[in-house]
Design a protein around this motif. Structure first.
Motif, short mmCIF file in Angstrom:
data_model
loop_
_atom_site.label_atom_id
_atom_site.label_comp_id
_atom_site.label_asym_id
_atom_site.label_seq_id
_atom_site.Cartn_x
_atom_site.Cartn_y
_atom_site.Cartn_z
N VAL A 171 0.85 -1.18 0.00
CA VAL A 171 0.00 0.00 0.00
C VAL A 171 0.89 1.23 0.00
O VAL A 171 1.82 1.33 0.81
N ARG A 172 0.62 2.15 -0.90
CA ARG A 172 1.41 3.38 -0.97
C ARG A 172 0.95 4.38 0.06
O ARG A 172 -0.18 4.32 0.56
N SER A 174 -0.58 7.75 1.47
CA SER A 174 -1.74 8.47 0.96
C SER A 174 -1.39 9.88 0.49
O SER A 174 -2.04 10.41 -0.41
N GLU A 175 -0.37 10.49 1.08
CA GLU A 175 -0.02 11.85 0.70
C GLU A 175 0.75 11.87 -0.63
O GLU A 175 1.49 10.93 -0.94
N ASP A 185 -2.75 2.61 -5.92
CA ASP A 185 -2.91 2.61 -4.47
C ASP A 185 -2.32 1.35 -3.85
O ASP A 185 -1.77 1.38 -2.74
#
Length: 316
Positions: A171-172, A174-175, A185
């Motif tokens: 998971v990358r 979010s910012e 994502d």
């Protein structure tokens, strides 16, 4: 644009057959372009295989990249010929007075050995320290990522009960972040290691940030807050069959390895392997070269003081 390599490097023919754009040093010398200068410290046993894997990624960028290959010592390699090493590799004394746009330090089969017990640990530390003044940005891969985090920030790893091997979902952050431009994502990446850094130890350290992680495999992409050092805990450079080769090798040595997770079709080693990570691996290296090397490095490498300040590019 192509990756620029020595005329006779074995990887050249392999990459050209795969439609990867490479350029010989002879041809590149006739172009009025300053290529990015990238130094690769290759710690893997099979030097040619690792060279080819990394050159695939460097050759898939819009920049012309000149590569120097560096060895950690001049002892004879068990898996690579003396002629190849003497022809294409340089010793640290040959490059210590140079400056480079980028440095890549590969993984190494040292996952079960304490850092201080590695025979060339002092040399590794010397090169890492040198890189902080002579290189615009450093990319540490797998074992080197653990070694770099330990030496630079005192963040240590722990040994795993069983080797972490397979292709894991990540998971990358979010910012928005330049390094993750174009990333989905969630994405896949391969891991192959005997050790892991506790993700909370990384979170607690103020000088680094986690950009991508896996619920199963922990932190994957970690960047120093000054953007100079990039730590990738897995192997974005691996080719489709690399984990299979390692699995068969471990079987032949009687190590009773677990089957690499999420890698074989139906988790059956007798069936095909499934490559799920090549696009994000290429994107990771392209973003690193563009946003953390090319956009920051001075045109004249002899004057690193002219490098664009890190903070001015950090959130662009």
């Amino acid at each position: 644009m192509p990756v620029r390599i020595p005329d006779d490097l074995p990887a050249a023919g392999i990459l050209e057959s795969e439609n990867i754009f490479v350029m010989s040093e002879t041809r590149a010398a006739n172009q009025d372009i300053r290529p990015m200068r990238v130094l690769i410290l290759n710690l893997m046993p099979n030097k040619i295989e690792t060279e080819t894997q990394l050159l695939r990624l460097l050759g898939n960028t819009p920049l012309q990249v000149g590569v120097d290959l560096l060895r950690i010592h001049d002892k004879e390699s068990k898996h690579t010929s003396v002629d190849h090493m003497n022809t294409f590799y340089r010793d640290f004394e040959d490059v210590r007075h140079n400056n480079y746009d980028g440095l890549i330090i590969t993984g190494a089969p040292l996952g079960q050995i304490d850092f201080e017990d590695v025979v060339y640990w002092d040399h590794i530390k010397e090169i890492i320290d040198w890189s902080q003044k002579h290189v615009t940005s450093v990319l540490f891969l797998c074992w080197a990522a653990h070694a770099g985090l330990f030496h630079l920030y005192g963040i240590n790893r722990g040994l795993l009960a069983q080797k972490r091997s397979g292709v894991f979902n990540h998971v990358r952050a979010s910012e928005p972040h330049p390094l993750l431009r174009g990333f989905d994502d969630e994405f896949y990446a391969p891991h192959s290691r005997f050790a892991e850094i506790n993700i909370e130890d990384i979170r607690r350290h103020s000088e680094v940030e986690i950009l991508a992680e896996s619920p199963e495999a922990g932190a994957y992409i970690v960047l120093s807050r000054d953007s100079r050092n990039l730590f990738v805990m897995g192997h974005p450079e691996y080719q489709k069959g690399t984990l299979n080769d390692e699995y068969l090798r471990d079987l032949s040595q009687g190590l009773n390895p677990n089957i690499p997770i999420n890698y074989y079709r139906n988790d059956d080693p007798s069936q095909d392997q499934i490559a799920r990570w090549h696009s994000h691996g290429s994107l990771l290296v392209s973003n690193w070269l563009n946003y953390y090397v090319y956009q920051l490095t001075p045109y004249d490498l002899s004057d690193m003081s002219k490098m664009t300040p890190w903070e001015s590019k950090k959130n662009t």
